[in-house]
Scaffold this active site. Structure first.
Site, PDB file in Angstrom:
ATOM      1  N   ARG A  25     -45.907  16.371  -4.413  1.00  0.00           N
ATOM      2  CA  ARG A  25     -47.325  16.006  -4.561  1.00  0.00           C
ATOM      3  C   ARG A  25     -47.765  15.999  -6.028  1.00  0.00           C
ATOM      4  NH1 ARG A  25     -50.809  16.429   0.510  1.00  0.00           N
ATOM      5  NH2 ARG A  25     -49.336  15.387   1.853  1.00  0.00           N
ATOM      6  N   ARG A  29     -54.521  14.613  -5.758  1.00  0.00           N
ATOM      7  CA  ARG A  29     -55.919  14.935  -6.059  1.00  0.00           C
ATOM      8  C   ARG A  29     -56.137  15.972  -7.139  1.00  0.00           C
ATOM      9  NH1 ARG A  29     -57.204  15.523   0.180  1.00  0.00           N
ATOM     10  NH2 ARG A  29     -55.118  16.348  -0.113  1.00  0.00           N
ATOM     11  N   ARG A  38     -58.024   6.336  -6.906  1.00  0.00           N
ATOM     12  CA  ARG A  38     -58.295   6.490  -5.466  1.00  0.00           C
ATOM     13  C   ARG A  38     -59.706   6.001  -5.126  1.00  0.00           C
ATOM     14  NH1 ARG A  38     -59.179   6.987  -0.777  1.00  0.00           N
ATOM     15  NH2 ARG A  38     -58.562   8.692   0.619  1.00  0.00           N
ATOM     16  N   ASP A  75     -46.515   7.398   1.842  1.00  0.00           N
ATOM     17  CA  ASP A  75     -46.724   8.523   2.744  1.00  0.00           C
ATOM     18  C   ASP A  75     -45.685   8.494   3.849  1.00  0.00           C
ATOM     19  OD1 ASP A  75     -48.913  10.738   3.126  1.00  0.00           O
ATOM     20  OD2 ASP A  75     -48.325  10.069   5.132  1.00  0.00           O
ATOM     21  N   TYR A 151     -46.484  14.073  14.207  1.00  0.00           N
ATOM     22  CA  TYR A 151     -47.769  13.361  14.096  1.00  0.00           C
ATOM     23  C   TYR A 151     -47.925  12.336  15.213  1.00  0.00           C
ATOM     24  CZ  TYR A 151     -48.293  15.671   9.637  1.00  0.00           C
ATOM     25  OH  TYR A 151     -48.429  16.634   8.668  1.00  0.00           O
TER      26      TYR A 151
HETATM   27  O1  CP3 Z   1     -46.695  12.852  -5.305  1.00  0.00           O
HETATM   28  C1  CP3 Z   1     -46.039  12.792  -4.243  1.00  0.00           C
HETATM   29  O2  CP3 Z   1     -45.481  13.785  -3.746  1.00  0.00           O
HETATM   30  C2  CP3 Z   1     -45.800  11.433  -3.617  1.00  0.00           C
HETATM   31  C3  CP3 Z   1     -46.650  11.018  -2.574  1.00  0.00           C
HETATM   32  C4  CP3 Z   1     -46.703  11.721  -1.226  1.00  0.00           C
HETATM   33  C5  CP3 Z   1     -47.902  11.816  -0.484  1.00  0.00           C
HETATM   34  N1  CP3 Z   1     -47.603  12.319   0.746  1.00  0.00           N
HETATM   35  C6  CP3 Z   1     -49.206  11.397  -0.954  1.00  0.00           C
HETATM   36  C7  CP3 Z   1     -50.423  11.836  -0.244  1.00  0.00           C
HETATM   37  C8  CP3 Z   1     -45.681  12.266  -0.441  1.00  0.00           C
HETATM   38  C9  CP3 Z   1     -44.222  12.467  -0.792  1.00  0.00           C
HETATM   39  C10 CP3 Z   1     -46.274  12.623   0.821  1.00  0.00           C
HETATM   40  C11 CP3 Z   1     -45.493  13.165   1.962  1.00  0.00           C
HETATM   41  C12 CP3 Z   1     -46.216  13.638   3.140  1.00  0.00           C
HETATM   42  N2  CP3 Z   1     -47.302  13.104   3.769  1.00  0.00           N
HETATM   43  C13 CP3 Z   1     -45.786  14.732   3.927  1.00  0.00           C
HETATM   44  C14 CP3 Z   1     -44.543  15.550   3.667  1.00  0.00           C
HETATM   45  C15 CP3 Z   1     -44.686  16.457   2.530  1.00  0.00           C
HETATM   46  C16 CP3 Z   1     -45.613  17.611   2.771  1.00  0.00           C
HETATM   47  O3  CP3 Z   1     -46.582  17.722   2.007  1.00  0.00           O
HETATM   48  O4  CP3 Z   1     -45.339  18.382   3.685  1.00  0.00           O
HETATM   49  C17 CP3 Z   1     -46.697  14.876   4.995  1.00  0.00           C
HETATM   50  C18 CP3 Z   1     -46.662  15.945   6.084  1.00  0.00           C
HETATM   51  C19 CP3 Z   1     -47.648  13.826   4.884  1.00  0.00           C
HETATM   52  C20 CP3 Z   1     -48.751  13.500   5.840  1.00  0.00           C
HETATM   53  C21 CP3 Z   1     -50.070  13.518   5.197  1.00  0.00           C
HETATM   54  N3  CP3 Z   1     -50.473  12.672   4.187  1.00  0.00           N
HETATM   55  C22 CP3 Z   1     -51.169  14.348   5.512  1.00  0.00           C
HETATM   56  C23 CP3 Z   1     -51.145  15.431   6.572  1.00  0.00           C
HETATM   57  C24 CP3 Z   1     -52.211  13.987   4.652  1.00  0.00           C
HETATM   58  C25 CP3 Z   1     -53.620  14.499   4.667  1.00  0.00           C
HETATM   59  C26 CP3 Z   1     -53.717  15.898   4.213  1.00  0.00           C
HETATM   60  C27 CP3 Z   1     -54.463  15.999   2.948  1.00  0.00           C
HETATM   61  O5  CP3 Z   1     -54.011  16.767   2.082  1.00  0.00           O
HETATM   62  O6  CP3 Z   1     -55.497  15.336   2.831  1.00  0.00           O
HETATM   63  C28 CP3 Z   1     -51.752  12.969   3.808  1.00  0.00           C
HETATM   64  C29 CP3 Z   1     -52.511  12.291   2.739  1.00  0.00           C
HETATM   65  C30 CP3 Z   1     -51.920  12.222   1.375  1.00  0.00           C
HETATM   66  N4  CP3 Z   1     -50.630  11.883   1.124  1.00  0.00           N
HETATM   67  C31 CP3 Z   1     -52.597  12.440   0.139  1.00  0.00           C
HETATM   68  C32 CP3 Z   1     -51.671  12.171  -0.876  1.00  0.00           C
HETATM   69  C33 CP3 Z   1     -51.918  12.188  -2.367  1.00  0.00           C
HETATM   70  C34 CP3 Z   1     -54.066  12.775  -0.025  1.00  0.00           C
HETATM   71  C35 CP3 Z   1     -54.862  11.582   0.394  1.00  0.00           C
HETATM   72  C36 CP3 Z   1     -56.046  11.212  -0.472  1.00  0.00           C
HETATM   73  O7  CP3 Z   1     -55.910  10.930  -1.664  1.00  0.00           O
HETATM   74  O8  CP3 Z   1     -57.113  11.133   0.132  1.00  0.00           O
END
Ligand code: CP3
Length: 346
Positions: A25, A29, A38, A75, A151
């Site tokens: 990540r 944010r 964003r 994602d 999911y």
């Molecule tokens: O920088 C990085 O790591 C690359 C991008 C990346 C994102 N998600 C961006 C993201 C990666 C590798 C992921 C993987 C991901 N997504 C996982 C596995 C890794 C982990 O964290 O366990 C999972 C379970 C997800 C599913 C997911 N995506 C959820 C549950 C959410 C919402 C939760 C939240 O924090 O809001 C996301 C959204 C998401 N994916 C965001 C980002 C930057 C936030 C969204 C936003 O900007 O509004």
């Protein structure tokens, strides 16, 4: 070979003089420049599928902190989207995924649409590759079948994913069908990323730790073995990082049987235990700074970073967090940890 990015050398089993690093990540944010991009999008998936913007946020953290790798901005939930499932991200709430928990909905998953629907992600990879700083590598990724299935069976985020576990226990045949479809579609999607220029891949099994040892073998280890085999048939030289969060005592079996190039280590697993759990001396480890420690205490995070690096001293290794940054992580704490890793030598 020595012209290869440091990250790729480490993933291939070399003990590099400096330990390469990136953070899960790292685009997200906690960075104001991410929030600015964003804010120009109509939603999270819109950002994932707009290659210019996705490439920009992929590169942002490297400009600030000089990581050895960028991770593609996308994602794990784009796979169900590619298979024709309704996937949305509700602002302030998180993902909503169409339930895929019946024979009808599982058989409706359409493998033929994955490449077309996810084509923008390959465009992002190409754009990032053009701008990647000298010496840095681009990591592609996907969710592991079990974590993506969580999911699809729960419909949204959860802490325990009870619906997913109950489905796996009560409908093992349908569960196997869903997992098999995810193995094949994920291999296709990762191949697409590699063909576009991704130099390594990470498989995120974020919810592996919810399973009992027997279920872990069935839904984490065996599907990952298949996925790794499919990837190696097509792309034998692209290293694979397997991150089974919460693997705990199953880590050694996962490491040996999946034969991933590198095992991702979470913050609940002592690094020395992970090192001892490896399949062989060339299998690398990656991890495992606590994301809440770096979010809360700079001095302690730097101290712990040095301790992790010392533990990794004789092992092919990559420095990372044990899981992703939380949005409130102070930028100066990240900068301090990054400088510590860059300055350290074996
Ligand atoms: O920088 C990085 O790591 C690359 C991008 C990346 C994102 N998600 C961006 C993201 C990666 C590798 C992921 C993987 C991901 N997504 C996982 C596995 C890794 C982990 O964290 O366990 C999972 C379970 C997800 C599913 C997911 N995506 C959820 C549950 C959410 C919402 C939760 C939240 O924090 O809001 C996301 C959204 C998401 N994916 C965001 C980002 C930057 C936030 C969204 C936003 O900007 O509004």
């Amino acid at each position: 070979m020595t012209n290869e990015p440091l990250l790729i050398q480490a993933l291939n089993g070399s003990i590099t003089e400096r330990v390469p690093f990136w953070f899960m990540r790292q685009a997200g944010r906690f960075l104001p420049e991410y929030r600015a991009v964003r804010a120009t999008t109509s939603g999270f998936l819109d950002l994932c599928f707009t290659p210019e913007k996705a490439a920009e946020v992929t590169l942002q953290p490297l400009r600030r902190f000089g990581m050895d790798a960028a991770i593609l901005f996308s994602d794990i939930l784009v796979i169900p989207y590619g298979l024709g499932v309704d996937v949305r991200f509700v602002e302030g709430e998180g993902p909503r995924v169409g339930l895929t928990n019946t024979q009808k909905t599982i058989e409706a998953l359409d493998l033929t649409t994955v490449r077309n629907k996810l084509a923008p992600v390959a465009e992002t990879v190409k754009l990032v590759k053009k701008e990647l700083p000298e010496g840095a590598a681009l990591i592609g990724f996907a969710g592991a079948p079990w974590t993506v299935a969580c999911y699809m069976l729960q419909g949204k985020s959860g802490k325990e994913f009870q619906d997913a576990r109950l489905f796996a226990l009560s409908e093992p045949v349908l569960m196997q069908q869903l997992i098999d479809t995810l193995v094949v579609s994920t291999a296709e999607y990762l191949s697409m990323q590699i063909e576009a220029g991704a130099q390594a891949i990470q498989i995120f099994d974020s919810w592996a730790g919810l399973l009992t040892p027997a279920e872990f073998e069935k839904w984490v280890t065996l599907p990952t073995i298949k996925l790794v085999q499919l990837m190696r048939q097509k792309h034998p030289n692209v290293p694979i990082i397997g991150f089974a969060k919460g693997a705990g005592l199953s880590l050694a079996d996962y490491a040996k049987r999946t034969n991933v190039n590198c095992i991702g280590v979470d913050q609940h697993t002592p690094m020395a235990f992970a090192i001892a759990s490896r399949a062989n001396d060339r299998q690398a480890v990656q991890g495992n700074l606590d994301p809440l420690l770096i979010a809360s205490n700079k001095e302690e995070a730097v101290r712990e970073t040095k301790a992790i690096l010392e533990t990794m001293k004789k092992t092919p290794s990559v420095f990372n967090l044990g899981h992703g940054f939380i949005p409130s992580t102070p930028i100066e704490n990240v900068a301090a940890v990054a400088e510590t890793v860059k300055a350290w030598r074996r």
